[in-house]
Motif scaffolding. Structure first.
Motif, mmCIF file in Angstrom:
data_model
loop_
_atom_site.group_PDB
_atom_site.id
_atom_site.type_symbol
_atom_site.label_atom_id
_atom_site.label_comp_id
_atom_site.label_asym_id
_atom_site.label_seq_id
_atom_site.Cartn_x
_atom_site.Cartn_y
_atom_site.Cartn_z
ATOM 1 N N SER A 9 64.555 70.877 83.377
ATOM 2 C CA SER A 9 64.577 69.414 83.425
ATOM 3 C C SER A 9 65.994 68.939 83.676
ATOM 4 N N GLY A 10 66.244 68.410 84.868
ATOM 5 C CA GLY A 10 67.580 67.904 85.162
ATOM 6 C C GLY A 10 67.958 66.715 84.304
ATOM 7 N N SER A 11 67.010 65.841 84.018
ATOM 8 C CA SER A 11 67.299 64.617 83.266
ATOM 9 C C SER A 11 67.350 64.848 81.764
ATOM 10 N N GLY A 12 66.687 65.906 81.279
ATOM 11 C CA GLY A 12 66.599 66.109 79.838
ATOM 12 C C GLY A 12 65.610 65.175 79.168
ATOM 13 N N ALA A 13 64.751 64.532 79.947
ATOM 14 C CA ALA A 13 63.764 63.595 79.395
ATOM 15 C C ALA A 13 62.553 64.371 78.898
ATOM 16 N N LEU A 14 62.726 65.053 77.794
ATOM 17 C CA LEU A 14 61.678 65.889 77.206
ATOM 18 C C LEU A 14 61.449 65.472 75.761
ATOM 19 N N PHE A 73 57.749 73.478 72.362
ATOM 20 C CA PHE A 73 59.040 73.537 71.669
ATOM 21 C C PHE A 73 58.878 73.734 70.164
ATOM 22 N N ALA A 74 57.900 73.044 69.573
ATOM 23 C CA ALA A 74 57.846 72.917 68.122
ATOM 24 C C ALA A 74 56.861 73.841 67.430
ATOM 25 N N SER A 75 55.940 74.471 68.176
ATOM 26 C CA SER A 75 54.890 75.259 67.523
ATOM 27 C C SER A 75 55.377 76.604 67.009
ATOM 28 N N GLY A 76 56.473 77.108 67.567
ATOM 29 C CA GLY A 76 56.954 78.429 67.189
ATOM 30 C C GLY A 76 56.189 79.568 67.832
ATOM 31 N N GLN A 77 55.243 79.253 68.734
ATOM 32 C CA GLN A 77 54.471 80.304 69.393
ATOM 33 C C GLN A 77 55.295 81.083 70.406
ATOM 34 N N VAL A 78 56.321 80.431 70.971
ATOM 35 C CA VAL A 78 57.155 81.058 71.995
ATOM 36 C C VAL A 78 58.616 80.708 71.753
ATOM 37 N N GLN A 79 59.486 81.556 72.261
ATOM 38 C CA GLN A 79 60.890 81.211 72.376
ATOM 39 C C GLN A 79 61.062 80.394 73.662
ATOM 40 N N VAL A 80 61.830 79.329 73.602
ATOM 41 C CA VAL A 80 61.964 78.412 74.733
ATOM 42 C C VAL A 80 63.433 78.236 75.091
ATOM 43 N N LEU A 81 63.701 78.314 76.381
ATOM 44 C CA LEU A 81 65.034 78.017 76.905
ATOM 45 C C LEU A 81 64.908 76.792 77.801
ATOM 46 N N ILE A 82 65.584 75.716 77.432
ATOM 47 C CA ILE A 82 65.590 74.492 78.230
ATOM 48 C C ILE A 82 66.819 74.516 79.122
ATOM 49 N N LEU A 83 66.586 74.498 80.429
ATOM 50 C CA LEU A 83 67.688 74.474 81.391
ATOM 51 C C LEU A 83 67.819 73.060 81.914
ATOM 52 N N THR A 84 69.017 72.509 81.804
ATOM 53 C CA THR A 84 69.219 71.116 82.156
ATOM 54 C C THR A 84 70.634 70.918 82.700
ATOM 55 N N THR A 85 70.991 69.657 82.918
ATOM 56 C CA THR A 85 72.335 69.293 83.351
ATOM 57 C C THR A 85 73.156 68.919 82.118
ATOM 58 N N ARG A 109 76.139 70.458 86.560
ATOM 59 C CA ARG A 109 76.877 69.250 86.197
ATOM 60 C C ARG A 109 76.314 67.997 86.847
ATOM 61 N N GLY A 110 75.903 68.124 88.095
ATOM 62 C CA GLY A 110 75.468 66.952 88.838
ATOM 63 C C GLY A 110 74.085 66.484 88.446
ATOM 64 N N ALA A 111 73.702 65.333 88.968
ATOM 65 C CA ALA A 111 72.362 64.813 88.747
ATOM 66 C C ALA A 111 71.403 65.457 89.738
ATOM 67 N N GLY A 112 70.113 65.284 89.492
ATOM 68 C CA GLY A 112 69.116 65.779 90.432
ATOM 69 C C GLY A 112 68.611 67.154 90.078
ATOM 70 N N GLN A 113 67.985 67.790 91.068
ATOM 71 C CA GLN A 113 67.309 69.055 90.847
ATOM 72 C C GLN A 113 68.278 70.199 90.611
#
Length: 308
Positions: free
Chosen positions: A133-138, A145-157, A180-184
């Motif tokens: 998620s480039g925007s981080g709007a999650l 994220f919250a269930s603990g069923q999986v390990q999660v890596l969020i890649l963002t700007t 660093r930049g905006a967008g994809q």
């Protein structure tokens, strides 16, 4: 659930230790051995006219495209079971916010078989879920994220990381700003981050279409697993119904040609597998190279190359 019928046989690479029930339903599964770089593969279901999402409230997932096919779910679960990492974009998460990208979540009736398969492969738990998620709007309260069923890596700007920092971070989630930049966020940066996480020998990209387009643009997809559903969805101008790859043009200047290496049939559905040419990747310094800008060859990829 009836077994798939094999039409084209693929025996490249190594035969994987599927449990008896999965062998009965799917047949043998061979995958190339990942050596100097990860094996990156994608999985999609499409209608006969190339639609991958109906783009309507309550009808934005692949289940509407496949006709809620049990066989398609079985194959999706199998591919997740073999993966070390499942990569999805924020749009794919938004289309199915309650989902977690594990084999059991998509095909619970075969959960025990997927578990035995992963154990035979030496994989201790669920595949790492990478959310891009480039925007981080999650919403970090979502199950992935919250269930603990999986390990999660969020890649963002960097901006997305600041936005996410306003929320409480679940214990199973990590945030990494890789752009660093905006967008994809570029596909090569995603794959590099997966390598740094040391979880990336087999990487499954489940979309969405714009994220997948950049992986194809940079020639980072080794193989495509494609379910062809016997449905014609139709389109109207501006209705937003996407195809498998959006936001990039390849043909006619730089077409991407695949080589059919496996085909199976389940009633009116075809389960196809195509090998694709990829760019060179170096994992020694944990870097991923850009694809060279050249006209794509129409020659079939070598069956012995190191390659979802």
């Amino acid at each position: 659930m009836r077994p798939l019928q094999r039409l084209v046989r693929d025996q490249r690479g190594r035969r994987l230790p599927l449990p008896p029930r999965l062998v009965r339903l799917y047949g043998d599964l061979y995958l190339p051995v990942a050596r100097s770089r990860p094996y990156v593969f994608s999985n999609f279901v499409t209608t006969l006219d190339g639609v991958v999402s109906l783009h309507a409230r309550g009808h934005a997932t692949g289940a509407d495209i496949s006709g809620f096919s049990a066989r398609d779910r079985m194959v999706m679960g199998l591919l997740r079971a073999v993966a070390d990492v499942v990569v999805v974009g924020s749009g794919t998460l938004a289309a199915d916010p309650s989902h977690v990208w594990t084999p059991e979540a998509i095909c619970p009736e075969l959960g025990a078989d997927y578990g035995r398969f992963r154990a035979a492969l030496g994989k201790p738990g669920a595949p790492l879920n990478v959310i891009v998620s480039g925007s981080g709007a999650l919403d970090l309260r979502l199950p992935v994220f919250a269930s603990g069923q999986v390990q999660v890596l969020i890649l963002t700007t960097s901006g997305g990381a600041r936005r996410l920092a306003r929320q409480s971070l679940p214990a199973a989630a990590r945030i990494r700003a890789i752009h660093r930049g905006a967008g994809q966020i570029p596909a090569h940066a995603i794959l590099r981050a997966v390598l740094v996480a040391q979880r990336g020998r087999r990487v499954l990209v489940e979309g969405g279409p714009r994220l997948l387009a950049d992986f194809y643009r940079q020639r980072l997809i080794d193989e495509l697993f494609l379910t062809l559903s016997a449905q014609i969805a139709g389109r109207e101008e501006g209705d937003g119904r996407p195809s498998m790859v959006m936001g990039a043009h390849f043909a006619p200047r730089e077409p991407l040609w695949g080589s059919l290496c496996d085909a199976r049939r389940g009633d009116d559905q075809l389960f196809l597998r195509y090998a694709l040419k990829t760019a060179g990747v170096s994992s020694g310094d944990q870097s991923v190279g850009h694809a060279p800008k050249r006209r794509a060859s129409t020659d079939h990829p070598s069956a012995s190359r190191s390659s979802h």
